[in-house]
Design an enzyme around this catalytic site. Structure first.
Site, mmCIF file in Angstrom:
data_model
loop_
_atom_site.group_PDB
_atom_site.id
_atom_site.type_symbol
_atom_site.label_atom_id
_atom_site.label_comp_id
_atom_site.label_asym_id
_atom_site.label_seq_id
_atom_site.Cartn_x
_atom_site.Cartn_y
_atom_site.Cartn_z
ATOM 1 N N CYS A 2 -15.714 -4.785 14.962
ATOM 2 C CA CYS A 2 -16.640 -4.737 16.056
ATOM 3 C C CYS A 2 -17.850 -4.271 15.483
ATOM 4 O O CYS A 2 -18.129 -3.572 14.312
ATOM 5 C CB CYS A 2 -16.417 -3.470 16.895
ATOM 6 S SG CYS A 2 -15.054 -3.713 17.773
ATOM 7 N N ARG A 27 -17.527 -8.806 11.736
ATOM 8 C CA ARG A 27 -16.725 -7.766 11.907
ATOM 9 C C ARG A 27 -15.904 -7.932 13.201
ATOM 10 O O ARG A 27 -15.046 -7.089 13.462
ATOM 11 C CB ARG A 27 -17.747 -6.663 12.203
ATOM 12 C CG ARG A 27 -18.587 -6.425 11.023
ATOM 13 C CD ARG A 27 -19.473 -5.170 11.303
ATOM 14 N NE ARG A 27 -18.576 -3.866 11.387
ATOM 15 C CZ ARG A 27 -18.704 -3.403 10.220
ATOM 16 N NH1 ARG A 27 -19.055 -3.656 9.282
ATOM 17 N NH2 ARG A 27 -17.775 -2.015 10.440
ATOM 18 N N TRP A 75 -13.997 -6.947 18.170
ATOM 19 C CA TRP A 75 -12.551 -7.193 17.943
ATOM 20 C C TRP A 75 -11.715 -6.550 18.733
ATOM 21 O O TRP A 75 -11.574 -5.000 18.719
ATOM 22 C CB TRP A 75 -12.302 -6.605 16.292
ATOM 23 C CG TRP A 75 -10.930 -7.209 15.671
ATOM 24 C CD1 TRP A 75 -10.745 -8.370 15.148
ATOM 25 C CD2 TRP A 75 -9.880 -6.423 15.689
ATOM 26 N NE1 TRP A 75 -9.623 -8.489 14.630
ATOM 27 C CE2 TRP A 75 -8.892 -7.371 14.976
ATOM 28 C CE3 TRP A 75 -9.375 -5.295 15.829
ATOM 29 C CZ2 TRP A 75 -7.577 -6.650 14.740
ATOM 30 C CZ3 TRP A 75 -8.135 -4.615 15.899
ATOM 31 C CH2 TRP A 75 -7.292 -5.574 15.197
ATOM 32 N N ASN A 101 -17.292 1.140 18.815
ATOM 33 C CA ASN A 101 -16.260 0.773 17.616
ATOM 34 C C ASN A 101 -15.350 1.851 17.291
ATOM 35 O O ASN A 101 -15.817 2.748 16.890
ATOM 36 C CB ASN A 101 -17.110 0.299 16.459
ATOM 37 C CG ASN A 101 -16.224 0.079 15.373
ATOM 38 O OD1 ASN A 101 -15.027 -0.336 15.305
ATOM 39 N ND2 ASN A 101 -16.920 0.125 14.102
ATOM 40 N N GLY A 102 -14.084 1.362 17.243
ATOM 41 C CA GLY A 102 -13.105 2.492 16.987
ATOM 42 C C GLY A 102 -11.961 2.466 18.182
ATOM 43 O O GLY A 102 -11.809 1.631 18.743
ATOM 44 N N GLU A 484 -2.027 -12.790 -4.067
ATOM 45 C CA GLU A 484 -3.322 -13.022 -3.634
ATOM 46 C C GLU A 484 -3.598 -14.572 -3.070
ATOM 47 O O GLU A 484 -4.158 -14.694 -2.048
ATOM 48 C CB GLU A 484 -4.428 -12.699 -4.728
ATOM 49 C CG GLU A 484 -6.011 -12.848 -4.201
ATOM 50 C CD GLU A 484 -6.484 -12.365 -2.864
ATOM 51 O OE1 GLU A 484 -5.913 -11.060 -2.447
ATOM 52 O OE2 GLU A 484 -7.592 -12.403 -2.616
ATOM 53 N N LYS A 488 -4.452 -15.553 0.634
ATOM 54 C CA LYS A 488 -5.654 -16.192 1.150
ATOM 55 C C LYS A 488 -5.177 -17.523 2.003
ATOM 56 O O LYS A 488 -5.905 -17.867 3.200
ATOM 57 C CB LYS A 488 -6.390 -16.908 0.180
ATOM 58 C CG LYS A 488 -7.143 -15.756 -0.624
ATOM 59 C CD LYS A 488 -8.494 -15.592 0.245
ATOM 60 C CE LYS A 488 -9.144 -14.085 -0.341
ATOM 61 N NZ LYS A 488 -8.471 -12.965 -0.078
ATOM 62 N N GLU A 491 -4.268 -16.226 5.760
ATOM 63 C CA GLU A 491 -5.282 -15.651 6.645
ATOM 64 C C GLU A 491 -6.179 -17.044 6.876
ATOM 65 O O GLU A 491 -6.884 -16.952 7.906
ATOM 66 C CB GLU A 491 -6.050 -14.537 6.020
ATOM 67 C CG GLU A 491 -6.908 -14.846 4.777
ATOM 68 C CD GLU A 491 -7.657 -13.807 4.421
ATOM 69 O OE1 GLU A 491 -7.806 -13.443 3.308
ATOM 70 O OE2 GLU A 491 -8.085 -12.696 5.153
ATOM 71 N N HIS A 507 16.847 -14.520 -7.941
ATOM 72 C CA HIS A 507 17.573 -13.502 -7.253
ATOM 73 C C HIS A 507 17.637 -13.712 -5.739
ATOM 74 O O HIS A 507 17.830 -12.721 -4.914
ATOM 75 C CB HIS A 507 17.063 -11.941 -7.952
ATOM 76 C CG HIS A 507 17.255 -11.725 -9.190
ATOM 77 N ND1 HIS A 507 18.359 -11.651 -9.781
ATOM 78 C CD2 HIS A 507 16.517 -11.695 -10.023
ATOM 79 C CE1 HIS A 507 18.232 -11.396 -11.118
ATOM 80 N NE2 HIS A 507 16.965 -11.445 -11.432
ATOM 81 N N LYS A 608 -13.686 -8.563 9.487
ATOM 82 C CA LYS A 608 -13.905 -7.839 8.045
ATOM 83 C C LYS A 608 -14.156 -6.366 8.428
ATOM 84 O O LYS A 608 -14.559 -5.978 9.543
ATOM 85 C CB LYS A 608 -15.500 -8.193 7.751
ATOM 86 C CG LYS A 608 -15.662 -8.077 6.340
ATOM 87 C CD LYS A 608 -15.514 -9.175 5.355
ATOM 88 C CE LYS A 608 -15.676 -8.865 3.970
ATOM 89 N NZ LYS A 608 -14.847 -9.621 3.014
#
Ligand code: F6R
Length: 613
Positions: A2, A27, A75, A101-102, A484, A488, A491, A507, A608
Site C-alpha cells: 500500500c 507498493r 495491496w 497501510n498495514g 534467484e 525471478k 514472479e 537424489h 514492493k
C-alpha cells in the site's frame, strides 16, 4: 505494501497526490483512491484496478480544487480489491476520511462493537473501523490529533493511518506503528508518504517518524508526538538522490533500467569503503571492535531475493573469517526458538528496510540479547533505525517490484563486511585481500560486459516461452544464483521454475527431466573444484532430453558439446561469479514476461515492500 500520500499547501492537492501515487504504485496496485477537503466537505473518489482507472474516472468527472488531500494505492489484505474496499474510507457522516497501510489485528472485535452501537459498515476492510472510531472520538476530544492518538491506543497490529477532516482544510494527521511513514518538509507546504519517492520532486528534506508516533502537518508546521501526546524530537535528513533517479529515464521498464544501473550501483556501494590493498573502512559501523572480535556465530535473516544474497554471502564470510554462519528465512526464524547470545550477530538484509518478517525477526533477535547489523538500501527506514548498526547499499531507488540492483549491492555490502571482520579479527587472508579488492573493483566493468552480451537471452525467451517449467542448477555460490533465477521467473513470467543444487539432482529432481525441458546451468570457473562435477551434471540432464542453457566463463570449451545455448561470463574467481551470473537470468525473466505479455514492473499479486507478516 500500500502506498500512502498526504499533502497540505498552495499547490492543487489532487495533482500532488496523484503524482505521488504514481511513484508509489509499485507498493500495491489492486485499487487506488483519493480524498480532498474543499468547501467544508470531503470529496473522495476510488476505483478498483490500477491508478490509471482512477485517473480516467477523475478526468471524466473532476474533483474540486483543494489545498489538502490524501491518496492511497492498495495491496489488498482484508476484502476483495473492488471499488468499495478501496481507500479512503469515510465515517458515516462523511466528516472524516482515512487511508491505511498495514493490518489492524483487532478489527473484528472493534467492528462488532461498532455494529452493536448501530454503525453500518460499508466495506470488508479492517480500515473502515478507524473512520468510525475517529468520528465518535472527535465528539469527545474535538482536536483531530488528540482523537487519533486516543484511537491508536485501542488498535493492535501494524498501521500507518492518514486522516483528513471536512472542517479542517489545512490539516493532515497521521499515525505510525510498524508500517512506514515519512514526512517531506517543504516551503509553505508539507507532505506525508510511505516513502520519499512520492514527494522527491518537491522537496528533499525528510523527517523519519518513529514507532507509535502521530504527526500533524499544516502548510507551515510539522508537529510530532507519541501516542500519549508528548512532543518528540525528530531526525531530519536530506535525501541524496533526486526525482530523475525514480524515473524510467528513457527505458521502457523500471526493471530494465535497474538492471542496467547495476555497474554503477555496485561501484557506488564500494566507493570509499575499500582500497586496492584490500583494507576495508567502515568508519560509520556502530559495532565496536571488541564485539567484532568476540562474535562466535552469525545468523543472516532476510526474505526472497535478499535471502538469496545472504545464502551467497555465507560462503564468503565463513571462508574469510572462519565464523559459522546460518542463513534463515525471516518468516521462519523467530518461530523456531533460535539459540542467540550476546556474542551472536544477526544480519538483517532488506532493500526496503520495512519488510515485516525481517523487522520482526531482528526485533526478536535483539530481545534475546543478540546484536543486529542491517544491510539496507533505504535511508531512515525502520530496520536500520532499530538495528545496532547498518551498512547501506547505494543502489539508489529500486522501483520495479522484482529486485535486481539491490541484490547485487547486498552481496557487495556483505562481502565488504566479511573482509572488515576478517581484518578486525586478524583472520588475515594477506595477499588474498588485495586480490579480492581488485576483483571487487573490476566488477562494475565486468557487469557492463555481461549487459552488452546478455541481450541474446531474448532469442532464448522467444524459443522456450511455452515451456511448462524451467529448472536452474548451480553448486556452491551458484546454487543461490539458481534459486534467484527461478524466483525471478516465477514472479514475472508466472510459471513453474525451481532452483536446485546440481549435486542433489540424482537424489530426486532428475525424475523431472523430460524431453525438451529447459534447464539453466551455472558453471563455476574452470579452476573451481566443482567445475568438472557440474559438467557431468549437464551431461546427465542432456542425456535425458533436457534443453541446456549454460552460463560459463569465457574460454571454457568443455561445455560446448553439451549446451543448446551458451551464455558467456567474464572470468572471475568463484565467489565473485554470482555478481555476473545473476544478470543474464534477470534479463531472461524480464524477456519471458514481455514475450508472454505480462506487466514486468508490477507483476500480479505482488507488491514492493511487504509490510504485513
Ligand atoms: C523478489 C523480491 C522480493 C524481496 C523480498 C524482501 O524479486 O523483490 O523477494 O526481495 O520481499 O524485500 P526487502 O529486501 O525489501 O526486505
Amino acid at each position: 505494501m500500500c502506498g500512502i500520500v498526504g499533502y497540505v499547501g498552495p499547490q492543487q492537492a489532487l495533482d500532488v497526490v496523484i503524482e505521488g501515487l504514481r511513484r508509489l504504485e509499485y507498493r500495491g496496485y489492486d485499487s487506488a483512491g483519493v480524498a480532498v477537503v474543499a468547501g467544508g466537505e470531503i470529496n473522495s473518489r476510488k476505483k478498483a484496478g490500477k491508478l490509471a482507472n482512477l485517473e480516467a474516472d477523475i478526468a471524466s468527472n473532476p474533483l474540486e480544487r483543494s489545498s489538502t488531500g490524501i491518496g492511497h494505492t492498495r495491496w489488498a489484505t482484508h476484502g476483495a480489491p473492488n471499488d468499495v474496499n478501496a481507500h479512503p474510507h469515510l465515517s458515516e457522516d462523511g466528516s472524516i476520511a482515512v487511508i491505511h497501510n498495514g493490518i489492524i489485528e483487532n478489527f473484528a472485535s472493534l467492528r462488532d462493537k461498532l455494529i452493536g452501537e448501530g454503525v453500518s459498515l460499508r466495506s470488508q476492510t479492517d480500515t473502515e473501523v478507524v473512520a468510525h472510531l475517529l468520528a465518535k472520538q472527535v465528539l469527545v476530544t474535538p482536536n483531530l490529533g488528540d482523537a487519533l492518538r486516543e484511537v491508536c491506543q485501542s488498535l493492535t497490529g501494524a498501521f500507518t493511518l492518514v486522516v483528513v477532516q471536512k472542517d479542517n482544510p489545512d490539516l493532515v494527521v497521521a499515525a505510525r506503528r510498524n508500517s512506514p511513514l515519512v514526512v517531506g518538509r517543504g516551503q509553505g507546504e508539507n507532505f506525508l508518504a510511505s516513502d520519499v519517492s512520492a514527494f522527491i520532486a518537491h522537496t528533499r528534506n525528510a523527517i523519519e517518524l518513529g514507532q507509535d508516533q502521530v504527526v500533524e502537518i499544516t502548510p507551515n508546521s510539522v508537529k510530532v508526538t507519541d501516542f500519549q501526546g508528548n512532543p518528540v524530537d525528530v531526525v531530519e535528513y536530506e535525501v541524496t538522490w533526486d526525482a530523475a533517479a525514480a524515473e524510467k529515464g528513457g527505458y521502457d521498464l523500471f526493471m530494465l533500467k535497474e538492471i542496467a544501473e547495476q555497474p554503477k550501483a555496485v561501484a557506488d556501494t564500494l566507493l570509499g569503503r575499500i582500497d586496492l590493498s584490500g583494507k576495508v573502512s567502515l568508519d560509520d559501523l556502530a559495532l565496536d571492535k571488541k564485539f567484532l572480535k568476540n562474535i562466535d556465530k552469525i545468523i543472516i535473516t532476510a526474505c526472497g531475493t535478499a535471502y538469496h544474497s545472504g545464502l551467497i554471502a555465507k560462503y564468503a564470510i565463513e571462508h574469510w573469517t572462519r565464523i559459522p554462519v546460518e542463513v534463515e528465512l525471516a518468516s521462519e526464524f523467530r518461530y523456531r526458538d533460535p539459540i542467540l547470545t550476546p556474542t551472536s550477530l544477526v544480519v538483517a538484509i532488506s532493500q526496503s528496510g520495512e519488510t515485516m518478517d525481517t523487522l520482526m525477526a531482528m526485533r526478536y533477535a535483539r530481545e534475546q540479547g543478540a546484536k543486529v547489523l542491517a544491510i539496507c538500501n533505504t535511508n531512515g527506514s525502520t530496520i536500520p533505525r532499530e538495528s545496532d548498526a547498518v551498512i547501506y547499499t547505494h543502489a539508489g531507488p529500486e522501483i520495479a517490484v522484482a529486485s535486481t540492483k539491490a541484490f547485487l549491492t547486498q552481496i557487495v555490502a556483505l562481502y565488504l563486511f566479511a573482509m572488515y571482520l576478517a581484518q578486525t579479527r586478524g583472520t588475515g587472508f594477506g595477499e588474498a585481500a588485495s586480490e579480492i579488492a581488485l576483483e571487487l573493483a573490476s566488477m562494475p566493468n565486468k557487469i557492463d560486459l555481461v549487459l552488452d552480451t546478455a541481450q541474446g537471452v531474448k532469442k532464448i525467451a522467444e524459443e522456450i516461452h511455452n515451456a511448462n517449467s524451467i529448472l536452474f542448477l548451480g553448486r556452491s555460490v551458484g546454487f543461490p544464483v539458481a534459486l534467484e533465477g527461478a524466483l525471478k521467473l516465477k514472479e514475472l513470467a508466472y510459471m513453474h521454475a525451481e532452483g536446485f543444487a546440481a549435486g542433489e539432482l540424482k537424489h530426486g529432481p532428475i525424475a523431472l527431466i523430460e524431453d525438451g525441458l529447459p534447464v539453466f546451468v551455472i558453471v563455476p570457473p574452470v579452476e573451481d573444484e566443482l567445475h568438472d562435477k557440474i559438467v557431468s551434471n549437464i551431461q546427465e540432464v542432456r542425456a535425458r532430453g533436457a534443453k541446456t542453457i549454460v552460463l560459463a566463463e569465457e574460454g571454457d570449451e568443455s561445455i560446448n558439446e553439451f549446451a543448446d545455448h551458451i551464455m558467456r561470463l567474464p572470468k572471475c574467481p568463484s565467489l565473485m561469479q554470482p555478481l555476473l551470473a545473476t544478470v543474464p537470468l534477470q534479463i531472461f525473466s524480464c524477456e519471458m514476461a514481455t514475450v508472454k505479455g505480462y506487466d514486468v514492473d508490477q507483476p500480479r499479486n505482488l507488491a514492493k515492500s511487504v509490510t504485513v507478516e
